[in-house]
Design a protein around this motif. Structure first.
Motif, PDB file in Angstrom:
ATOM      1  N   HIS A 190      -5.685   6.383  -6.628  1.00 42.50           N
ATOM      2  CA  HIS A 190      -4.913   5.399  -5.853  1.00 42.50           C
ATOM      3  C   HIS A 190      -5.110   4.000  -6.413  1.00 42.50           C
ATOM      4  O   HIS A 190      -4.151   3.241  -6.592  1.00 42.50           O
ATOM      5  N   ILE A 236      -2.757   3.471   7.978  1.00 43.62           N
ATOM      6  CA  ILE A 236      -2.916   2.032   7.752  1.00 43.62           C
ATOM      7  C   ILE A 236      -3.011   1.373   9.122  1.00 43.62           C
ATOM      8  O   ILE A 236      -2.116   1.526   9.952  1.00 43.62           O
ATOM      9  N   ASP A 283      -9.264   1.821   1.026  1.00 45.57           N
ATOM     10  CA  ASP A 283      -9.126   0.426   0.615  1.00 45.57           C
ATOM     11  C   ASP A 283      -9.110  -0.446   1.863  1.00 45.57           C
ATOM     12  O   ASP A 283      -8.909   0.039   2.985  1.00 45.57           O
ATOM     13  N   LEU A 317      -6.950   0.969   4.802  1.00 43.14           N
ATOM     14  CA  LEU A 317      -6.193   2.147   4.371  1.00 43.14           C
ATOM     15  C   LEU A 317      -7.162   3.321   4.336  1.00 43.14           C
ATOM     16  O   LEU A 317      -8.209   3.256   3.680  1.00 43.14           O
ATOM     17  N   ARG A 370      -2.274   1.626  -8.066  1.00 43.42           N
ATOM     18  CA  ARG A 370      -1.982   0.290  -7.546  1.00 43.42           C
ATOM     19  C   ARG A 370      -2.042  -0.746  -8.655  1.00 43.42           C
ATOM     20  O   ARG A 370      -1.197  -1.642  -8.739  1.00 43.42           O
ATOM     21  N   TRP A 389       0.833  -1.202   0.000  1.00 43.41           N
ATOM     22  CA  TRP A 389       0.000   0.000   0.000  1.00 43.41           C
ATOM     23  C   TRP A 389       0.870   1.257   0.000  1.00 43.41           C
ATOM     24  O   TRP A 389       0.631   2.201  -0.743  1.00 43.41           O
TER      25      TRP A 389
END
Length: 695
Positions: free
Chosen positions: A651, A523, A585, A633, A655, A415
């Protein structure tokens, strides 16, 4: 008391059920276990002076028996009691010394090993036949540290984990004792009284039918049965030692060689002494009273098949035996027929029994109602302080728990790589443990503050950072619920495995959000309240968790274990929103070990293979919320919500774009455990994939 003797009791609180007995002539509230020995001896001497006529002093637990033996010279002026040299009493309590005494006098005993370090234990584990008993050489010390006197361990990894949890690294004292295979009626006891010349004036033998805690503890249901071999063995042993007074000793029949082997010796009045009552009503307490007052002690006339039960503890133990498939409802009912005496119930003295029942009901009700929301921070610190070395090694271990922890760290790092943080970004890791993740972040060029509430963990992290040359990493001691940082100091806050251990999850997340700059990232992970491995096993299904907590609490005599908490996915996301953060996420991490009715279905290697396979599918509909851990996240807003939604999409796109660069760690785990991969492409395609990884 029934004989007309004035009996006085001493206990740490006036809530002792025995104080409610109509046969209790008087009570003294004093904590002999916790008060300094000198103060306790002074108090006893004071009481002896008040009562006069040198009353009989009768210790009923390990600590008080040692106290009396150690200060016999002073106490003798005011009391009468069984007198043995302190060295003998200490030697019978100390498992190492008792083992040596038994061997010296050719008394069969269990094979025992005494590792002086973890390294010695690792070497012994390679040649150990499991299961084994992990016990404290000094049971009193271990009991004070952990609330346990022994545990049964079934695998090498479990042995090492329990050793790390229970051992005192500054003064190692744990020992390994073989778990003697026996038959259904293989747990024996001897209860007796020896006079000044070490002659057995009164002695009886009996069987343990059930124990509390199950399999390893004191008798919760017992029956008298003759065993001349054990009686002769004990009398020979005590004669050789020159022992005097009441003795409670345990044996286990070894089916391999047909011998009875001594396990534990209690040089005092045992908790089960009222099982051993003969046809004349004699027991060891009455035998001691008669002998110390100069009266003859009649020979024992055993009452075969006399049965005795500890009502509250046996009920809880029976539930565990039933869950293990060893006690059906019919067998349980038959076992309680013809019980001659209960530990608490007596028709002519009902108040102690009523008090025990009321206490039992209150404790069970509190435990059923209670959420493990309030945790003792000192207990948590003590737990991690004792297991600091485990957390230093765990990321390199091959077992399933370590594989899951590695995947948790790898998921967080994947992440972080997608967040686009600037070089020299400020990162705070709370609950840094031994510092492995913080060091990795420092290597990526971030300025890292690593914080932990446990001094031992901070010391390990600081040492590891120095060894790794991580100059951009600072370690400090602190609490996540009250962070000593200014608002908006950090670009990223990382909290792996922290929330299960804090007393205020919402407050902790609020503090983490406070120290984040606008646009900063969080996180965090929690232990999932509904993991897949629990959902598929009826014995560990989440709806029954309150009942299991109540049973554990009662079985462990008030131990508040477990001291961590599992969380529902929804409540975690609610705390994130309440902290003013927006979830970007999430992912499930860790699957297994799988079991059925508490029995493991796979070997350690098989469990790891299943974990690696399921982890690849962690974003599938069923698995996305049923991992052993749940990671989220989140971001602190710095713009209107619509623009933040665009940031979320960016994001996710980044990713996806970088997935070939940051290959999941589970692929490497799979290679380490020998998983075969089908090769479906030619050399050119393989070379192209390799080039992609290089980019």
């Amino acid at each position: 008391g029934r004989l007309g003797v004035a009996v006085y009791g001493m206990h740490r609180s006036d809530e002792a059920p025995a104080f409610a007995s109509r046969f209790c002539h008087g009570r003294f509230v004093w904590d002999l276990d916790e008060r300094p020995p000198a103060d306790s001896v002074a108090r006893l001497l004071e009481i002896g002076g008040e009562l006069g006529e040198r009353p009989i002093l009768l210790p009923t637990n390990d600590e008080t028996a040692l106290l009396v033996a150690a200060h016999a010279g002073l106490l003798r002026s005011r009391f009468r009691f069984q007198e043995n040299a302190y060295e003998l009493v200490r030697g019978l309590y100390d498992k190492r010394r008792m083992h040596e005494l038994a061997r010296a006098h050719e008394i069969p005993t269990a094979e025992t090993r005494f590792p002086r370090s973890r390294e010695e234990l690792v070497a012994l584990a390679e040649h150990t036949c499991f299961p084994v008993l992990l016990k404290g050489g000094d049971g009193i010390r271990l009991s004070h540290r952990s609330g346990l006197k022994m545990v049964i361990v079934h695998t090498r990894d479990e042995l090492l984990a329990r050793y790390d949890e229970l051992e005192d690294p500054n003064d190692p004292d744990l020992m390994l004792q073989e778990y003697i295979p026996t038959c259904e009626e293989g747990q024996w006891m001897f209860n007796g009284y020896f006079d000044g010349e070490s002659r057995c004036l009164f002695g009886m033998t009996g069987l343990k039918l059930r124990q509390t805690p199950p399999y390893t503890g004191m008798t919760s249901l017992g029956v008298c049965a003759p065993n001349p071999e054990i009686e002769a063995l004990t009398c020979r042993f005590m004669k050789a030692l020159g022992y005097r007074g009441i003795l409670d000793i345990g044996y286990r029949f070894d089916v391999r060689d047909g011998r009875y082997k001594v396990l534990d010796v209690n040089p005092r009045l045992g908790a089960t002494f009222r099982l051993f009552v003969d046809q004349q009503g004699m027991d060891v307490a009455r035998a001691l009273y008669l002998d110390l007052t100069g009266q003859p002690v009649p020979r024992a006339r055993p009452a075969p098949r006399r049965k005795w039960v500890v009502e509250d503890l046996d009920l809880i133990s029976s539930l565990r035996y039933h869950a293990d498939g060893k006690l059906g409802a019919g067998k349980w009912l038959r076992s309680l027929t013809r019980v001659d005496e209960g530990a608490w119930f007596a028709p002519d003295d009902l108040r102690p029994f009523a008090k025990v029942c009321a206490s039992f009901a209150r404790r069970a009700a509190r435990k059923l109602r209670a959420s493990p929301e309030r945790r003792d921070p000192d207990r948590v610190k003590h737990h991690f302080g004792r297991r600091a070395e485990y957390w230093q090694r765990v990321y390199d271990e091959p077992h399933l728990e370590a594989v899951i922890y590695r995947e948790r760290r790898a998921a967080a790092l994947r992440w972080i790589e997608t967040l686009g943080l600037e070089s020299q970004a400020r990162v705070l890791e709370v609950g840094c443990g031994a510092g492995q993740t913080a060091i990795e972040l420092a290597r990526l060029g971030y300025r890292v503050d690593a914080l932990d509430a446990t001094p031992e963990m901070v010391a390990l992290a600081a040492s590891a950072a120095e060894g790794a040359g991580a100059r951009q990493l600072r370690t400090r001691l602190g609490e996540v619920e009250s962070l000593d940082f200014l608002d908006g100091e950090f670009d990223l806050v990382l909290a792996l495995g922290v929330l299960p251990w804090v007393s205020g999850e919402a407050r902790s997340l609020g503090e983490m959000a406070r120290v984040l700059r606008p646009g900063g990232w969080l996180i965090a992970t929690v232990d999932n309240a509904a993991p897949l491995h629990a959902l598929v096993d009826p014995r560990s299904t989440p709806p029954l968790a309150p009942l299991r907590r109540a049973a554990r609490w009662l079985l462990r005599g008030g131990d508040e274990s477990p001291i961590s908490k599992r969380h529902r996915v929804g409540e975690v996301e609610g705390w994130v929103r309440a902290a003013g953060l927006v979830k970007i996420d999430s992912i499930s991490i860790g699957f297994g070990p799988f079991s059925l009715l508490g029995k493991k279905l796979l070997s350690e290697r098989g469990s790891v293979r299943v974990q690696l396979g399921l982890q690849r599918l962690a974003r599938a509909p069923i698995l996305r919320a049923t991992g052993a851990q749940y990671a989220v996240l989140a971001r602190k807003p710095d713009r209107p919500r619509s623009r933040l939604a665009s940031g979320q999409k960016m994001h996710q796109a980044r990713r996806a774009e970088q997935r070939d660069i940051f290959e999941p760690a589970i692929e490497r785990e799979a290679e380490a455990f020998g998983e075969e991969r089908a090769v479906t492409e030619g050399e050119g395609a393989e070379a192209e994939r390799g080039a992609g990884r290089s980019r």
